[in-house]
Design an enzyme around this catalytic site. Structure first.
Site, PDB file in Angstrom:
ATOM      1  N   CYS A 230      -2.575  -2.094   4.501  1.00 11.73           N
ATOM      2  CA  CYS A 230      -1.166  -2.030   4.060  1.00 11.73           C
ATOM      3  C   CYS A 230      -0.751  -3.148   3.124  1.00 11.73           C
ATOM      4  CB  CYS A 230      -0.213  -2.123   5.246  1.00 11.73           C
ATOM      5  SG  CYS A 230      -0.731  -1.262   6.669  1.00 11.73           S
TER       6      CYS A 230
ATOM      7  N   ARG B 241       6.394  10.342   7.409  1.00 16.16           N
ATOM      8  CA  ARG B 241       6.774   9.777   6.102  1.00 16.16           C
ATOM      9  C   ARG B 241       6.379  10.653   4.914  1.00 16.16           C
ATOM     10  NH1 ARG B 241       7.320   4.100   6.881  1.00 16.16           N
ATOM     11  NH2 ARG B 241       8.361   3.877   8.902  1.00 16.16           N
TER      12      ARG B 241
ATOM     13  N   ARG C 181      12.839   1.847   2.179  1.00 18.65           N
ATOM     14  CA  ARG C 181      11.682   1.318   1.447  1.00 18.65           C
ATOM     15  C   ARG C 181      11.621   1.790  -0.014  1.00 18.65           C
ATOM     16  NH1 ARG C 181       6.164   0.709   4.339  1.00 18.65           N
ATOM     17  NH2 ARG C 181       6.096  -0.653   2.512  1.00 18.65           N
TER      18      ARG C 181
ATOM     19  N   HIS D 175       0.763   6.203  10.150  1.00 16.59           N
ATOM     20  CA  HIS D 175       0.173   6.713   8.907  1.00 16.59           C
ATOM     21  C   HIS D 175      -1.246   7.225   9.151  1.00 16.59           C
ATOM     22  CE1 HIS D 175       3.001   3.820   6.650  1.00 16.59           C
ATOM     23  NE2 HIS D 175       3.323   5.030   6.240  1.00 16.59           N
TER      24      HIS D 175
ATOM     25  N   GLU E 219       0.818  -1.219   0.000  1.00 20.97           N
ATOM     26  CA  GLU E 219       0.000   0.000   0.000  1.00 20.97           C
ATOM     27  C   GLU E 219       0.853   1.270   0.000  1.00 20.97           C
ATOM     28  OE1 GLU E 219      -1.960   1.271   3.779  1.00 20.97           O
ATOM     29  OE2 GLU E 219      -3.646   1.658   2.482  1.00 20.97           O
TER      30      GLU E 219
HETATM   31  C1  CIR Z   1       6.974   0.713   8.033  1.00 19.70           C
HETATM   32  O1  CIR Z   1       7.331   1.252   9.079  1.00 19.70           O
HETATM   33  O2  CIR Z   1       7.075   1.288   6.951  1.00 19.70           O
HETATM   34  C2  CIR Z   1       6.451  -0.707   8.081  1.00 19.70           C
HETATM   35  N1  CIR Z   1       7.098  -1.427   9.131  1.00 19.70           N
HETATM   36  C3  CIR Z   1       4.958  -0.721   8.313  1.00 19.70           C
HETATM   37  C4  CIR Z   1       4.192  -0.112   7.178  1.00 19.70           C
HETATM   38  C5  CIR Z   1       2.732  -0.211   7.371  1.00 19.70           C
HETATM   39  N2  CIR Z   1       2.043   0.376   6.285  1.00 19.70           N
HETATM   40  C6  CIR Z   1       0.924   1.080   6.394  1.00 19.70           C
HETATM   41  O3  CIR Z   1       0.454   1.353   7.484  1.00 19.70           O
HETATM   42  N3  CIR Z   1       0.387   1.530   5.285  1.00 19.70           N
END
Ligand code: CIR
Length: 258
Positions: free
Chosen positions: A248, A131, A86, A161, A66
């Protein structure tokens, strides 16, 4: 309605995922993979055609597709994730989306995670999280405004998020934890609040008229069902240790241009 759900296999390195608000706990990779399979079969049962990308051994968070793109009926925007670890996740997702949508991209210095974008009734609510920055927000607006989307920034605090704090549960309804967002931004919509004992319970995935929802949040689930909403639960407890939820793990979109 022909829906595609793009997913990616859990990385064997998920134990090295990014963490912002959670303390690291060991993730049982085999169990996480099994939960992810169950999640995918739930999406298939709800009518999605699941397109499953292979695992990326060196990208711990890559199951959380996502965050790599925002897919709208007319276009897709490839994100520039806020966490540098990422950023290598996006090219394979862009390749997978290319047959379905015209692609646009967030460019430096913009950063944006898809988990910060909630698209509802042609408004893109964007969480200004750790982010997602204002350069990213401005780029998203410039890309999407010509297609008739309004972009609305939302202040968030205390969670990773926007969609950790608010998600769509009906045509005009959201599920929200008001402690983490400016709930006024959602004026005009019905706001279902999470049970106060379940702060992590605001992330739900609406597919058609069904809500895919984490099994752990019993009380909030009851609130949804009491409103006549149809809820299908999945066990995502291992993925939750990586700060992931049900939205996600997929990008769900119509299999044709709008
Ligand atoms: C992160 O910190 O990017 C991942 N460990 C978790 C991402 C979760 N994604 C979301 O809530 N859309």
């Amino acid at each position: 309605m022909r829906l595609v759900a793009l997913t990616r296999e859990v990385s064997p390195s998920i134990g090295r995922c990014e963490l912002t608000h959670l303390t690291r706990r060991a993730i049982e990779v085999g169990a996480a993979m099994e939960q992810h399979r169950q999640y995918e079969s739930c999406l298939a049962d709800l009518g999605c055609e699941v397109h499953h990308l292979p695992a990326e051994a060196d990208l711990p968070d890559s199951v959380f597709v996502e965050d790599t793109a925002v897919v709208l009926d007319e276009l897709a925007v490839i994100m520039r994730p806020g966490a540098a670890s990422r950023r290598a996740e996006t090219p394979t997702v862009a390749d997978a989306l290319k047959p379905f949508r015209r692609l646009y991209t967030i460019e430096p210095p913009g950063t944006m995670d898809g988990g910060d974008v909630l698209s509802l009734n042609r408004v893109l609510y964007v969480g200004l999280s750790s982010r997602t920055n204002t350069a990213g927000l401005e780029q998203l607006e410039a890309i999407c405004r010509p297609f008739g989307y309004a972009v609305k920034p939302v202040g968030i605090k205390g969670c990773l998020h926007l969609k950790s704090a608010v998600s769509q549960v009906g045509p005009n309804a959201v599920l929200a934890n008001r402690a983490w967002i400016e709930v006024n931004a959602f004026k005009g919509l019905e706001v279902v609040e999470v049970d106060p004992s379940e702060p992590m319970a605001a992330n739900a995935l609406l597919i058609g008229e069904s809500i895919v929802y984490p099994r752990a949040h019993h009380r909030t689930r009851r609130r949804l069902e009491d409103r006549g909403l149809s809820v299908t639960t999945v066990d995502v407890s291992e993925l939750a240790k990586a700060e992931g939820g049900v939205t996600c793990c997929s990008l769900v979109f119509l299999n044709e241009m709008g």
